[in-house]
Design a protein around this motif. Structure first.
Motif, PDB file in Angstrom:
ATOM      1  N   SER A  38     -10.171 -10.805   4.102  1.00 23.75           N
ATOM      2  CA  SER A  38      -9.532  -9.649   4.428  1.00 23.75           C
ATOM      3  C   SER A  38      -8.618  -9.457   3.301  1.00 23.75           C
ATOM      4  O   SER A  38      -8.465  -8.191   2.779  1.00 23.75           O
ATOM      5  CB  SER A  38      -8.924  -9.465   5.738  1.00 23.75           C
ATOM      6  N   LEU A  39      -8.184 -10.638   2.600  1.00 23.35           N
ATOM      7  CA  LEU A  39      -7.102 -10.289   1.456  1.00 23.35           C
ATOM      8  C   LEU A  39      -7.879  -9.796   0.346  1.00 23.35           C
ATOM      9  O   LEU A  39      -7.263  -9.144  -0.435  1.00 23.35           O
ATOM     10  CB  LEU A  39      -6.690 -11.997   0.967  1.00 23.35           C
ATOM     11  N   TYR A  40      -9.497  -9.913   0.344  1.00 21.91           N
ATOM     12  CA  TYR A  40     -10.209  -9.404  -0.987  1.00 21.91           C
ATOM     13  C   TYR A  40     -10.739  -8.099  -0.699  1.00 21.91           C
ATOM     14  O   TYR A  40     -11.389  -7.642  -1.593  1.00 21.91           O
ATOM     15  CB  TYR A  40     -11.037 -10.404  -1.394  1.00 21.91           C
ATOM     16  N   PRO A  69       3.582  -6.463  -6.033  1.00 25.67           N
ATOM     17  CA  PRO A  69       3.941  -5.850  -4.818  1.00 25.67           C
ATOM     18  C   PRO A  69       2.783  -5.100  -4.262  1.00 25.67           C
ATOM     19  O   PRO A  69       2.685  -4.998  -3.045  1.00 25.67           O
ATOM     20  CB  PRO A  69       5.149  -4.693  -5.424  1.00 25.67           C
ATOM     21  N   ASP A  70       1.981  -4.393  -5.085  1.00 20.80           N
ATOM     22  CA  ASP A  70       0.796  -3.746  -4.660  1.00 20.80           C
ATOM     23  C   ASP A  70      -0.289  -4.861  -3.708  1.00 20.80           C
ATOM     24  O   ASP A  70      -0.708  -4.632  -2.811  1.00 20.80           O
ATOM     25  CB  ASP A  70      -0.053  -3.148  -5.602  1.00 20.80           C
ATOM     26  N   VAL A  71      -0.268  -6.058  -4.706  1.00 16.66           N
ATOM     27  CA  VAL A  71      -1.128  -6.945  -3.657  1.00 16.66           C
ATOM     28  C   VAL A  71      -0.561  -7.361  -2.361  1.00 16.66           C
ATOM     29  O   VAL A  71      -1.359  -7.364  -1.380  1.00 16.66           O
ATOM     30  CB  VAL A  71      -1.422  -8.302  -4.642  1.00 16.66           C
ATOM     31  N   ILE A  72       0.738  -7.851  -2.527  1.00 16.43           N
ATOM     32  CA  ILE A  72       1.269  -8.194  -1.103  1.00 16.43           C
ATOM     33  C   ILE A  72       1.283  -6.970   0.064  1.00 16.43           C
ATOM     34  O   ILE A  72       0.771  -7.238   1.027  1.00 16.43           O
ATOM     35  CB  ILE A  72       2.864  -8.496  -1.307  1.00 16.43           C
ATOM     36  N   ARG A  73       1.429  -5.848  -0.299  1.00 14.29           N
ATOM     37  CA  ARG A  73       1.519  -4.792   0.482  1.00 14.29           C
ATOM     38  C   ARG A  73      -0.017  -4.574   1.199  1.00 14.29           C
ATOM     39  O   ARG A  73      -0.169  -4.700   2.268  1.00 14.29           O
ATOM     40  CB  ARG A  73       1.677  -3.315  -0.141  1.00 14.29           C
ATOM     41  N   ALA A  74      -0.852  -4.681   0.452  1.00 19.47           N
ATOM     42  CA  ALA A  74      -2.565  -4.434   0.562  1.00 19.47           C
ATOM     43  C   ALA A  74      -2.496  -5.765   1.642  1.00 19.47           C
ATOM     44  O   ALA A  74      -3.506  -5.613   2.492  1.00 19.47           O
ATOM     45  CB  ALA A  74      -3.353  -4.347  -0.441  1.00 19.47           C
ATOM     46  N   ARG A  75      -2.456  -6.915   1.138  1.00 16.24           N
ATOM     47  CA  ARG A  75      -2.628  -8.094   1.980  1.00 16.24           C
ATOM     48  C   ARG A  75      -1.966  -8.167   3.463  1.00 16.24           C
ATOM     49  O   ARG A  75      -2.547  -8.648   4.214  1.00 16.24           O
ATOM     50  CB  ARG A  75      -2.452  -9.371   1.164  1.00 16.24           C
ATOM     51  N   LEU A  76      -0.762  -7.748   3.397  1.00 10.19           N
ATOM     52  CA  LEU A  76      -0.195  -7.639   4.633  1.00 10.19           C
ATOM     53  C   LEU A  76      -0.699  -7.014   5.418  1.00 10.19           C
ATOM     54  O   LEU A  76      -0.894  -7.048   6.746  1.00 10.19           O
ATOM     55  CB  LEU A  76       1.320  -7.213   4.405  1.00 10.19           C
ATOM     56  N   ILE A  77      -1.097  -5.745   5.350  1.00 10.42           N
ATOM     57  CA  ILE A  77      -2.045  -4.795   6.101  1.00 10.42           C
ATOM     58  C   ILE A  77      -3.289  -5.521   6.583  1.00 10.42           C
ATOM     59  O   ILE A  77      -3.560  -5.632   7.694  1.00 10.42           O
ATOM     60  CB  ILE A  77      -2.264  -3.519   5.420  1.00 10.42           C
ATOM     61  N   GLN A  81      -6.810  -2.913  -4.105  1.00 11.06           N
ATOM     62  CA  GLN A  81      -5.152  -3.318  -4.132  1.00 11.06           C
ATOM     63  C   GLN A  81      -4.995  -4.849  -3.917  1.00 11.06           C
ATOM     64  O   GLN A  81      -4.062  -5.433  -4.406  1.00 11.06           O
ATOM     65  CB  GLN A  81      -4.367  -2.275  -3.392  1.00 11.06           C
ATOM     66  N   GLY A  82      -5.880  -5.293  -3.054  1.00 10.34           N
ATOM     67  CA  GLY A  82      -5.496  -6.610  -2.530  1.00 10.34           C
ATOM     68  C   GLY A  82      -5.987  -7.683  -3.220  1.00 10.34           C
ATOM     69  O   GLY A  82      -5.936  -9.116  -3.502  1.00 10.34           O
ATOM     70  N   ARG A  83      -6.991  -7.372  -4.488  1.00  8.18           N
ATOM     71  CA  ARG A  83      -7.576  -8.420  -5.285  1.00  8.18           C
ATOM     72  C   ARG A  83      -6.862  -8.677  -6.522  1.00  8.18           C
ATOM     73  O   ARG A  83      -6.127  -7.838  -6.980  1.00  8.18           O
ATOM     74  CB  ARG A  83      -8.858  -7.695  -5.828  1.00  8.18           C
TER      75      ARG A  83
END
Length: 310
Positions: free
Chosen positions: A25-27, A55-63, A31-33
């Motif tokens: 799900s992280l990838y 920041p963009d990676v963190i936001r995408a991955r948190l969701i 934005q999360g990659r």
């Protein structure tokens, strides 16, 4: 359980699916990659590493991990409903199985087991005057960033909660339905937790320049993390099974993320005149841990660990 509802191979497959779904799900989103991004239109060759702290990676991955965690919980609920059939109690059964019922005051002692183990590092922090209410500690610098920065939310809130829900509660619930023994559940669950951290090697390798040295560092760092997270997973699995509650495990995860890996050598070098005291605190912490791990985690009435006749 009088008889297993799942076969062991099916439990392994479901545990693998829950674990891999969390990592993948992280990838899923762009934005999360992790990737290279151009930093300036005036300098096409200038690039920066878009790593896990972007920041963009963190936001995408948190969701992504929040959704993945919720789906894993729903999956456990559906599994319980399919095997048990009591549709009217599905929510209650799921919360109980995942150890997410309302916390009891009895869980306070179970939540103090991990700090007891860290007596040595805590003493070193005391010497550094960095503990709460000491001179170098402040709410502004030590508390506020935890809840107001993306890295703080990831490291100390979302990641500990989601990882404990998926890799502890959901995975152990699956193995429990297969009739696995407590010993097997204690050791099987952490293996998935440890393996789920292997993807960090990709970040390390690329962040360090994709060289032979970078590959060596990625491998060594990942092996250390695999061992550390597996041992930590054994600790949290025991806490969860012994107390039949996920809250002590979550608090242990948050606490360990805040403390980091113990640095006995660095602490002794920093306070050479306190060497004996620091080492003694580490030893005392281990002794306290051995005692409290059984004495403070006993919670009667739990579904995973029966104390009848003990």
């Amino acid at each position: 359980m009088s008889s297993p509802s799942l076969s062991v191979p099916a439990a392994h497959l479901l545990a693998a699916f829950a674990s891999s779904s969390y990592v993948l799900s992280l990838y899923l989103s762009k934005q999360g990659r992790l990737s290279f991004l151009r930093t300036s239109t005036h300098s096409p060759e200038a690039k920066r590493w878009k790593g896990r702290d972007d920041p963009d990676v963190i936001r995408a991955r948190l969701i992504a991990i929040s959704i993945s965690t919720l789906l894993s919980c729903i999956g456990v609920g559906v599994l319980l409903w399919t095997l048990d059939g009591r549709t009217g109690q599905i929510l209650s059964n799921t919360l109980t199985t995942l150890g997410l019922n309302a916390p009891s005051p009895k869980l306070l002692l179970a939540s103090l087991v991990t700090p007891a183990l860290f007596l040595g590092p805590l003493y070193a922090q005391y010497l550094s005057e960095g503990l709460p209410l000491q001179r170098l500690w402040s709410i502004k610098h030590d508390v506020v960033p935890v809840f107001t920065t993306l890295q703080g939310l990831r490291n100390y809130v979302v990641a500990p909660i989601s990882e404990e829900v998926v890799f502890r509660a959901c995975v152990i619930a699956i193995y429990h339905l297969s009739g696995a023994s407590r010993t097997k559940m204690i050791f099987w669950s952490p293996l998935w937790f440890g393996l789920a951290h292997l993807h960090h090697a990709y970040d390390t390798y690329n962040r360090m320049g994709r060289t032979t040295t970078a590959l060596q560092q990625a491998i060594l760092g990942t092996l250390f993390q695999l061992i550390y997270t597996t041992l930590f997973g054994i600790h949290c699995s025991y806490l969860f099974l012994r107390s039949s509650s996920l809250y002590p495990s979550i608090l242990a995860h948050v606490f360990c993320n805040l403390m980091g890996v113990p640095q006995l050598g660095a602490e002794v070098r920093k306070f050479p005149t306190k060497k004996t005291h620091i080492i003694s605190a580490y030893i005392l912490g281990i002794i306290l841990y051995v005692y409290t791990m059984r004495a403070w985690t006993k919670v009667d009435g739990g579904m995973y660990w029966s104390f009848i006749g003990h």
